[in-house]
Every structure is written in structure tokens, then in C-alpha cells.
Design an enzyme around this catalytic site. Sequence first.
Site, PDB file in Angstrom:
ATOM      1  N   GLU A 182       0.846  -1.207   0.000  1.00 45.22           N
ATOM      2  CA  GLU A 182       0.000   0.000   0.000  1.00 45.22           C
ATOM      3  C   GLU A 182       0.876   1.250   0.000  1.00 45.22           C
ATOM      4  OE1 GLU A 182      -2.672  -0.572   3.364  1.00 45.22           O
ATOM      5  OE2 GLU A 182      -4.083  -1.658   2.108  1.00 45.22           O
ATOM      6  N   GLU A 262      -6.644  -7.823  -0.575  1.00 49.88           N
ATOM      7  CA  GLU A 262      -7.082  -7.794   0.827  1.00 49.88           C
ATOM      8  C   GLU A 262      -8.582  -7.555   0.844  1.00 49.88           C
ATOM      9  OE1 GLU A 262      -5.018  -4.981   3.292  1.00 49.88           O
ATOM     10  OE2 GLU A 262      -3.082  -5.990   3.095  1.00 49.88           O
TER      11      GLU A 262
END
Length: 633
Positions: A182, A262
Site C-alpha cells: 500500500e 485484501e
Amino acid sequence: MGLPALGLLLAAGLLHTQASPSERSFQLDYDHNCFRKDGAPFRYISGSIHYARVPRPAWRDRLLKMYMSGLSAVQVYVPWNYHETLPGVYDFTGNRDVEAFLDLTAELGLLVILRPGPYICAEWEMGGLPAWLLWKPDIILRTSNPAYLAAVDSWLHVLLPKIKPRLYHQGGNIISVQVENEYGSYYACDYGYLRHLLGSFRALLGSEVLLFTTDSTRAEELRCGTLQGLYATVDFGPGSNVTEAFGAQRRVEPKGPLVNSEYYTGWLDYWGEAHASTSAAWVAQGLEDMLQLGASINMYMFHGGTNFAYWSGADYKGQYKPVTTSYDYDAPLSEAGDPTEKLFAIRTVISKFQPLPAGPMPPATPKYAYGWVALRKYADLLDVLDVLCPSGPIQSQFPLTFEALKQVHGFVVYHTQLPWDVPDPATLGAPPHSICDRGYVMLQKEYQGTLERDGQTTLQVTGKAGDTLDILMENMGRISFGANTSDFKGLLGNLSLNSRPLSNWLIYPLAIDTAVQQGWPHAALPKSSSGGRVGAAFYTGTFETPGIAWDTFVKLPGWSKGLLWINGFNLGRYWSCRGPQQTLFVPGSVLHAGHPNNITVLELERAPPTPLLLFLDRPLYNRTFGCSTMATE
Ligand SMILES: *[C@@H]1O[C@H](CO)[C@@H](O)[C@H](O)[C@H]1NC(C)=O
Ligand SMILES: *[C@@H]1O[C@H](CO)[C@@H](O)[C@H](O)[C@H]1NC(C)=O
Ligand SMILES: *[C@@H]1O[C@H](CO)[C@@H](O)[C@H](O)[C@H]1NC(C)=O
Ligand SMILES: *[C@@H]1O[C@H](CO)[C@@H](O)[C@H](O)[C@H]1NC(C)=O
Ligand SMILES: *[C@@H]1O[C@H](CO)[C@@H](O)[C@H](O)[C@H]1NC(C)=O
């Protein structure tokens, strides 16, 4: 490749051609928007598990339950700070034996999506980065800063050679490897850093392995988190519009497989906030919608586990928010590894898309309610500094940070004396942002109250010149996500009395776990301690497990805040007076059947009038309270 092998390839006409369908390969197919495994179209249904949050004796049980849920893969983070404990000092033993964990995944027939960082977030202490990086105070984390890159490269040169032979095309079960994590959510947006990582991963893992990135679906984050040469995937939870979310991936990756790296099955908990939960039906529906689109999915988490010892991280959202010890995550497999209603709902969805393995789901492991255990006070913390800091204190005119002291986790005591008489209440205070994260104040060894990061940072005190003043500073876990600053710990500024800075400190970095692992205080002579229940002190007791040592959950009724060890194993922080977590998970593997189990509690503020623990056969996750930070209620 040796010459004979090369000869075979030439004879078979395999050089200069695309991977032959019979060859072991895992690739992107941009024409058909899918992965190709050994040449055939492939999509994975995966779940996250973090070996560092699961006791090693339970690894196989958890992985087997994941396999029996119908998953084809597991997604695994490698926390750098769990392995490189000091610069150049590596630990791959016991619970840190990542290769043994990967061996088990292979043995159980699971593929692996590996996320070796170097940054992982994971609500793990400092997002997996070692705190010793901050020994160079000017280091700029997650950028092309040379000091940071040098540390990253030296770690990758240790880790990735262990990974390379396990890659799918090399005969192993690792199908893809994530670079960073991320990254688009980090302020720096340093493409030079991502390019450097791409170069290091390619140099150490070769040109064939599929490398990818993961970011949220926000355009800004996908802009900074993605790079040519790294396949861009996204992450989003069950609340999202699946079409729109994958649309965001399509804007950066117009072709190739849809991947949610995710998909959130639940959420983490912060101390002082309600326990998070996500409905099983909702999670199952979102999963079905994504699978219908042909997407590859990783469920984060499939099994959350526990932030044992000091490994929980923290977030910063206008204020510092430490994460609880439990990382149950309301995941399909509970903190203790038991199948939940959510697991069965997910399994039913998976069965619509691919066959489930034959055989039953292993049942929940037995839990045992060992009942009440009486503890007794061993000693006040300030009376055992010789044991906890055997090398003695460091003298310093002004306070030093944990990082300057090379203390990674836990606690440091800052000791000085009142420089003048204080007959009328005076303000003991710290500058803004200098209490990291909690300071337990003792005057003449009497607990006065607690100074808190982003909370109360002053106390009124009175005393005489020469009275002892001790601040026990606690690190509650370094920020793991999104912050713009390095999260230094300890007393970061000068403590002052009516705005006049205090000086002449004796600073005690505490090695509590070293002492407790060596059997202290059970193996030590009894101490005649004061009977007071207020202030930082150690409490001990024992209990026996009849027959087999089963998993259990321990509640600390009426206790305030602290840490608990059994047989030297650090079960993590409790914060009964704040919640929401009210029990700590005690894996049966830390208990000894037929022998007394040694309990050590470090209570930081206030023990109950009768110090008791209660061992239950189920966890309590959702009771929040308001704690007093004052010594008197
Ligand atoms: C990061 O911190 C610096 C210094 O405090 C500040 O100037 C900058 O605006 C911050 N950046 C972000 C993205 O918060
Ligand atoms: C999801 O988003 C798409 C595109 O914006 C829209 O057409 C569709 O109606 C949305 N679906 C739901 C269930 O809101
Ligand atoms: C936790 O407790 C809060 C406050 O009592 C409540 O609003 C919330 O629904 C509970 N959450 C769960 C998951 O039980
Ligand atoms: C503490 O005070 C001294 C003297 O005023 C000053 O030199 C020092 O920089 C201060 N330390 C911090 C961390 O502010
Ligand atoms: C508990 O402490 C006692 C006293 O030091 C020691 O003899 C015993 O081995 C310890 N038990 C365990 C299970 O560690």
C-alpha cells in the site's frame, strides 16, 4: 543452469519460445484477463495468515483448516523486525522459522502469495520495519534515503535467497511476491524507491517471478503505489461496489486478472473502542460477487491470531491509536483457531466455484476454564531495577529517547530529584507530542498518575527538594500505517516543573523479558514488599493444568493495565479498565501439564484489592470502560 540442462532445453526447442504448457510456470495472461498456471487459466482463492501471530505448534492445525475451507493459497507477510532484531543480527528459529512455515504450506498443498515487505503494515509494530532504523534519527523511512535503502538491501540479501528456491517455477509453491505494501498511502510517493525495490527483487529472485503491488482503490494511492513492471492489484472490503472497485484496478491495469489482495473479513480493534465485527452473510455475498467476475481473491484475515509480547502496532488518525493484543479480526478462523459461522459461509460460496477437498473440517480445539488463581505481590517495579537493568542506569542531563538508548520495546525508567521545595501544587508537564506513549509518574516511589500521548500531559505535584521523581515510560507500539513521522518512543522532550525544565536524569532501560524468561521472579528469593496495590509492581502465582494442557483465556478482573507472562512466555498487554479486550489468549502450548505453571503480571497502575486471575474457556472481546489516569479514584 548447467550445460546438460541447457542441452535438453535446446533439444526440446524450448529456448526462445513462450513457456510451454507443460512447464511449471505462473504467469499473467493479458489477453484472457487471468493468471496462467502451467499454461492453464487459473484464479486463486486465498486467505491471509501471519506465522508471527500463531504459536508454531498450531501452524499445521490452522493451515489444515484453511486448506479444508477450500482455499487454494495462503497469503503470508514476512515482518522484517521479527527477524533482524538488531542490525545484522538475524533470528529464524522457533516461531520465527519462516522456512518451516513455508514447508508446511507446501506439505498441505497450499500455494503461497508472499509479501516480504520490506514494509508490511499489518497493524504490526512499526509496520514491520525495525525500530533500530531510527537509531539514525534523520533516516527517511520508505524512500530512496541512502541509509534506509542500505538497510533494506542488506535484509533482502538475507531473506530473498531463502525464498528463491521456493518459487513456483523453481519447483516450489510461491506463485507471486508483493513489493512494498500500500505504498500509495504513504506521503512520500517516491518512485525512485519503488524502482530500487523492483531492481533488488529482480536481482535476487530472477526475471520470471510474478511481482505485484497492492493499494486501495483511491486514484491518488494507485498513482503513487504502482510502477511499470509490477502488476497492480487493489484491496477493498465487503462494503464496496465490486464493479467500481475493480474499475479502479482497470484504470491502472487495463488488462490482466482482477485481483483483490485484501478482502476484509473483519477488522482490527483499538484499545478504548468497541470490538469490530463484520457480518458473515455480507462477507460471503461480496466474495460471491467477486468470484462471479472471475477475480482472484485473498481474504484478509482468514486467521488473525494474537499480537503477543510487544508486537501490536498503532494507527494515527488525529490521535495515536494503539491496537489491541488480540488480532482476532472477527476472521473466519477465530483467534484461537476455531472455525466460525463465517468460515462455513465462505466455504459454501467457494464450493459453488471449485470443488472442496474431501473430508471433514477439523473441529474447534478444546478450551479449558481453569478457574480462579490467586496471585501475590512480589515487588514494586522501582525496587527491582537492579534485576531489570543489570548494567545500571545511564546518566544524562536531559531525557534520551528509547532509540538513543537502543531500547526497542517495553519500558524505560527516567529518574531524577525535585530540584527545589514545592510546598504548593506545581504543574509537572511535558511539551506537546513528547510523551510516547504513557508515563507513569512516581514521587518518592508513590504513584501520582499517568501522562498520556494525546491525552493528559500534566499533573499537579508537591514535595521537597531532593524527593525522588521517577517516570516509567511505556512504548505502546509504533505506528504501523500512513504516518508522516518516525514514531520515536520515550520522553521526547524536557519534563518541566512550573515550566522550568528538570535535568540530571538517571535513565534505566528495562530488560524485563530477559529476566522473566530466565525464571525471575519465581526462581528468586521472596521479597518483602509493601502491601500497597497502587503503582507499577510485579505479581506472581502458579496454577496446575490437570491432564492435557488445553488452550484457555485469562481475564484480569479489576486490574488496570499491564503485561502477563506464563512460564516466561509474554502473552501481551492487557488493559482491563479500558477494553474492549477483556481476556488474553493462552495457547495450551505455553502450559506444562502436571507441573505448576508460573504466572507473572506487571501491573502498571492499580491492582484489585484481592489480586486474582480468572481462566475461562471463551474470550471476552467487547467491554469498554473509562479508565482513570489519576492515582486516586
Ligand atoms: C509531513 O510532515 C511535514 C513536516 O512536519 C509537513 O511539512 C508535511 O506537510 C507533512 N506531509 C503530509 C503529507 O502530511
Ligand atoms: C455499482 O457501480 C456501478 C457503476 O458505477 C453501477 O452501475 C451499479 O449500479 C452499482 N451497483 C450497486 C449495487 O450499487
Ligand atoms: C460492542 O459493544 C458496543 C457497545 O456496547 C456495541 O454497540 C457493539 O454492537 C458491540 N459489538 C459487538 C461486535 O458485539
Ligand atoms: C532540554 O532542555 C535543554 C536546555 O534547555 C535543551 O538544550 C534541550 O534541547 C532540550 N531537549 C529537548 C528534547 O527539547
Ligand atoms: C516455575 O518456577 C520454578 C521456580 O523457579 C521452576 O523450578 C519451575 O521450573 C518453573 N516452571 C516452569 C513450568 O517454568
